[in-house]
Design a protein around this motif. Structure first.
Motif, PDB file in Angstrom:
ATOM      1  N   THR A 152       0.824  -1.217   0.000  1.00 20.18           N
ATOM      2  CA  THR A 152       0.000   0.000   0.000  1.00 20.18           C
ATOM      3  C   THR A 152       0.862   1.273   0.000  1.00 20.18           C
ATOM      4  O   THR A 152       0.363   2.357  -0.263  1.00 20.18           O
ATOM      5  N   ILE A 153       2.136   1.133   0.360  1.00 21.05           N
ATOM      6  CA  ILE A 153       3.045   2.293   0.422  1.00 21.05           C
ATOM      7  C   ILE A 153       4.447   1.844   0.034  1.00 21.05           C
ATOM      8  O   ILE A 153       4.849   0.722   0.350  1.00 21.05           O
ATOM      9  N   TRP A 154       5.181   2.686  -0.700  1.00 18.53           N
ATOM     10  CA  TRP A 154       6.530   2.330  -1.117  1.00 18.53           C
ATOM     11  C   TRP A 154       7.323   3.576  -1.446  1.00 18.53           C
ATOM     12  O   TRP A 154       6.746   4.665  -1.626  1.00 18.53           O
TER      13      TRP A 154
ATOM     14  N   ASP B 134      13.359   8.067  -7.142  1.00 21.89           N
ATOM     15  CA  ASP B 134      13.581   9.312  -6.377  1.00 21.89           C
ATOM     16  C   ASP B 134      13.289   9.064  -4.901  1.00 21.89           C
ATOM     17  O   ASP B 134      12.128   8.976  -4.501  1.00 21.89           O
ATOM     18  N   SER B 135      14.346   8.956  -4.105  1.00 26.47           N
ATOM     19  CA  SER B 135      14.160   8.567  -2.689  1.00 26.47           C
ATOM     20  C   SER B 135      13.589   9.703  -1.841  1.00 26.47           C
ATOM     21  O   SER B 135      13.464   9.588  -0.631  1.00 26.47           O
ATOM     22  N   SER B 136      13.237  10.819  -2.508  1.00 28.77           N
ATOM     23  CA  SER B 136      12.571  11.898  -1.746  1.00 28.77           C
ATOM     24  C   SER B 136      11.064  11.844  -1.949  1.00 28.77           C
ATOM     25  O   SER B 136      10.338  12.761  -1.539  1.00 28.77           O
ATOM     26  N   VAL B 137      10.591  10.779  -2.607  1.00 26.13           N
ATOM     27  CA  VAL B 137       9.150  10.654  -2.877  1.00 26.13           C
ATOM     28  C   VAL B 137       8.637   9.309  -2.364  1.00 26.13           C
ATOM     29  O   VAL B 137       9.162   8.252  -2.719  1.00 26.13           O
ATOM     30  N   VAL B 138       7.632   9.382  -1.484  1.00 26.26           N
ATOM     31  CA  VAL B 138       6.948   8.175  -1.005  1.00 26.26           C
ATOM     32  C   VAL B 138       5.651   8.060  -1.801  1.00 26.26           C
ATOM     33  O   VAL B 138       4.996   9.075  -2.068  1.00 26.26           O
ATOM     34  N   GLN B 139       5.315   6.855  -2.210  1.00 25.12           N
ATOM     35  CA  GLN B 139       4.104   6.692  -3.028  1.00 25.12           C
ATOM     36  C   GLN B 139       3.089   5.783  -2.321  1.00 25.12           C
ATOM     37  O   GLN B 139       3.457   4.822  -1.654  1.00 25.12           O
ATOM     38  N   VAL B 140       1.822   6.129  -2.483  1.00 31.01           N
ATOM     39  CA  VAL B 140       0.724   5.344  -1.898  1.00 31.01           C
ATOM     40  C   VAL B 140      -0.392   5.196  -2.918  1.00 31.01           C
ATOM     41  O   VAL B 140      -0.502   5.994  -3.858  1.00 31.01           O
ATOM     42  N   ILE B 141      -1.216   4.174  -2.713  1.00 31.38           N
ATOM     43  CA  ILE B 141      -2.430   4.038  -3.520  1.00 31.38           C
ATOM     44  C   ILE B 141      -3.488   4.957  -2.910  1.00 31.38           C
ATOM     45  O   ILE B 141      -3.712   4.913  -1.697  1.00 31.38           O
ATOM     46  N   ASP B 142      -4.106   5.789  -3.715  1.00 34.47           N
ATOM     47  CA  ASP B 142      -5.152   6.686  -3.200  1.00 34.47           C
ATOM     48  C   ASP B 142      -6.434   5.876  -3.006  1.00 34.47           C
ATOM     49  O   ASP B 142      -7.182   5.626  -3.950  1.00 34.47           O
ATOM     50  N   GLN B 143      -6.694   5.473  -1.763  1.00 36.78           N
ATOM     51  CA  GLN B 143      -7.819   4.578  -1.477  1.00 36.78           C
ATOM     52  C   GLN B 143      -9.169   5.279  -1.547  1.00 36.78           C
ATOM     53  O   GLN B 143     -10.205   4.634  -1.499  1.00 36.78           O
ATOM     54  N   ARG B 144      -9.173   6.597  -1.706  1.00 39.63           N
ATOM     55  CA  ARG B 144     -10.452   7.309  -1.854  1.00 39.63           C
ATOM     56  C   ARG B 144     -11.075   7.023  -3.216  1.00 39.63           C
ATOM     57  O   ARG B 144     -12.264   7.233  -3.425  1.00 39.63           O
ATOM     58  N   LYS B 145     -10.258   6.545  -4.129  1.00 39.27           N
ATOM     59  CA  LYS B 145     -10.723   6.331  -5.511  1.00 39.27           C
ATOM     60  C   LYS B 145     -11.086   4.875  -5.800  1.00 39.27           C
ATOM     61  O   LYS B 145     -11.794   4.588  -6.749  1.00 39.27           O
ATOM     62  N   LEU B 146     -10.554   3.950  -4.976  1.00 41.19           N
ATOM     63  CA  LEU B 146     -10.836   2.524  -5.204  1.00 41.19           C
ATOM     64  C   LEU B 146     -12.310   2.228  -4.917  1.00 41.19           C
ATOM     65  O   LEU B 146     -12.927   2.883  -4.075  1.00 41.19           O
ATOM     66  N   PRO B 147     -12.884   1.241  -5.546  1.00 43.00           N
ATOM     67  CA  PRO B 147     -12.326   0.344  -6.553  1.00 43.00           C
ATOM     68  C   PRO B 147     -12.460   0.870  -7.976  1.00 43.00           C
ATOM     69  O   PRO B 147     -12.092   0.198  -8.919  1.00 43.00           O
ATOM     70  N   PHE B 148     -12.923   2.108  -8.099  1.00 38.64           N
ATOM     71  CA  PHE B 148     -13.279   2.571  -9.443  1.00 38.64           C
ATOM     72  C   PHE B 148     -12.082   3.109 -10.223  1.00 38.64           C
ATOM     73  O   PHE B 148     -11.996   2.971 -11.442  1.00 38.64           O
ATOM     74  N   VAL B 149     -11.161   3.742  -9.496  1.00 37.58           N
ATOM     75  CA  VAL B 149      -9.989   4.331 -10.147  1.00 37.58           C
ATOM     76  C   VAL B 149      -8.750   3.922  -9.356  1.00 37.58           C
ATOM     77  O   VAL B 149      -8.752   3.983  -8.114  1.00 37.58           O
ATOM     78  N   PHE B 150      -7.712   3.497 -10.083  1.00 40.17           N
ATOM     79  CA  PHE B 150      -6.444   3.169  -9.409  1.00 40.17           C
ATOM     80  C   PHE B 150      -5.500   4.332  -9.667  1.00 40.17           C
ATOM     81  O   PHE B 150      -5.128   4.595 -10.813  1.00 40.17           O
ATOM     82  N   GLU B 151      -5.175   5.058  -8.598  1.00 48.04           N
ATOM     83  CA  GLU B 151      -4.342   6.256  -8.740  1.00 48.04           C
ATOM     84  C   GLU B 151      -3.269   6.253  -7.656  1.00 48.04           C
ATOM     85  O   GLU B 151      -3.549   5.896  -6.508  1.00 48.04           O
TER      86      GLU B 151
END
Ligand SMILES: CSC[C@H]1O[C@H](OP(=O)(O)O)[C@H](O)[C@@H]1O
Length: 368
Positions: free
Chosen positions: A10-12, A17-34
């Motif tokens: 869910t997070i990586w 770029d080690s200055s950027v953490v990325q997550v799945i935006d769960q407000r959009k699931l299951p309709f949009v994967f962002e």
């Protein structure tokens, strides 16, 4: 676990770029994967507050990375004062999940102990990543211990095991595996037939949208139900086991979890259905003994109750459910007293929901 057959956490950390953490935006699931890029502690705060990420273990790990990002963005004269300020700030993002404070305090203590280290940024990133890996290990252990419950139930009934869960205590609430869903995935992977009743979980519908989504992606049979259906199913022997997650559990076994959990526990007690809570040790609050009186219950925007979001085939749109003039109350959690909990499934095993049993598994607990 997987989305469209591709493995995800869910997070990586952004590989480029080690200055950027990325997550799945769960407000959009299951309709949009962002995917959301988090570059500052403020980004992490907003992602937690606005529930782009949610779920106690994931909230904690996101805040841990927030402390790392704070270091990257440090400006000023005193690093210690700056870290204290950002830690206090991050801990205000949401009040109920104790993992948030636990993870931030652990990062702050580590960073202050190493404040003069020439590679402080590097070792702080390593510490945040260790917290992430620890949650994955905890989740998988919870799955292995919870699997035994499902196996025993299958041995007895020689038919699919029906498990009811509330909200989303799945891998989307954690990093991988989940807490309540971890035993389900372990059983499914082992070929034990299971079926999950997934409470929709008003008002934000984490069950209808997230639990149903992740179970579907893993091929686990499931049925989405209105929140108030569980009691009826239990009266008609359609639920063999209830497994839910937790946001904060006291050392005496009182469990704060998504609003509505307490009502499921009452129905389970009345119908003799085992009611288990799956949680890592990072969700215990070793200082509290009376959950109903002491655990802070988040109150969120009433518009989460008066409006509901759905997919119209092209985009996610809110629609109004109530008269404009009607007020709404939006309590995010409730507390299930230990007396209604059959057992706690942790990374060290299953124990009764009482102080003696909890401290037998975690003797270091109340010294933290
Ligand atoms: C494994 S923690 C999951 C826990 O968190 C959820 O709350 P929220 O979606 O508001 O973060 C819910 O209480 C789950 O049981």
């Amino acid at each position: 676990m997987q989305i469209n057959g591709k493995p995800y956490h869910t997070i990586w950390l952004n590989e480029a770029d080690s200055s950027v953490v990325q997550v799945i935006d769960q407000r959009k699931l299951p309709f949009v994967f962002e995917i959301l890029d988090l570059k500052t502690p403020e980004d992490c705060f907003c992602a937690i507050r606005d529930m782009a990420v949610r779920g106690a273990p994931l909230i904690g790990v996101t805040a841990a990375y927030g402390m790392y990002l704070a270091l990257l963005n440090f400006r000023g004269s005193s690093l210690e004062e700056y870290l204290d300020e950002k830690a206090t700030y991050l801990k205000t993002a949401r009040p109920t999940a104790v993992n948030l404070a636990f993870a931030v305090d652990e990062m702050l203590k580590f960073m202050k102990l190493n404040i003069g280290h020439p590679r402080l940024k590097e070792i702080s990133l390593k510490k945040a990543t260790e917290l992430k890996v620890r949650e994955i290990e905890f989740s998988e252990k919870i799955g292995e211990f919870g699997l035994k419950l499902i196996e025993d139930m299958y041995e007895r009934k020689q038919a699919p095991v029906n498990i009811l869960t509330h909200c989303n205590a799945g891998w989307l609430a954690c990093i991988d595996w989940g807490t309540a869903t971890a035993p389900v995935y372990k059983a499914h992977h082992k070929g034990i037939p299971v079926h999950v009743w997934a409470d929709e979980t008003r008002p934000r519908n984490q069950g209808a949208r997230l639990t149903a989504f992740e179970l579907g992606e893993e091929g686990v049979p499931h049925t989405v139900i209105a929140d108030n259906t569980g009691g009826h199913l239990m009266q008609h022997n359609m639920v063999d086991l209830v497994i839910v997650g937790s946001d904060r559990t006291t050392v005496t076994g009182d469990v704060a979890n998504k609003i509505g959990t307490y009502l499921k526990a009452l129905a389970a007690k009345d119908n003799g259905v085992p009611f288990y809570v799956a949680l890592p040790s990072s969700t215990f609050d070793w200082q509290l003994k009376n959950g109903v009186l002491e655990i802070p219950i988040e109150e969120r925007d009433p518009d989460e109750v008066t409006l509901i979001e759905g997919w119209n085939g092209e985009s996610i749109q809110p629609v109004r459910l109530t008269p404009e003039k009607s007020r709404a109350a939006n309590f995010g959690f409730d507390v299930t007293p230990a007396r209604l909990v059959t057992g706690l499934i942790t990374e060290r095993g299953i124990c009764r929901a009482n102080e003696e049993s909890i401290l037998q598994l975690f003797p270091e607990g109340n010294k933290q």
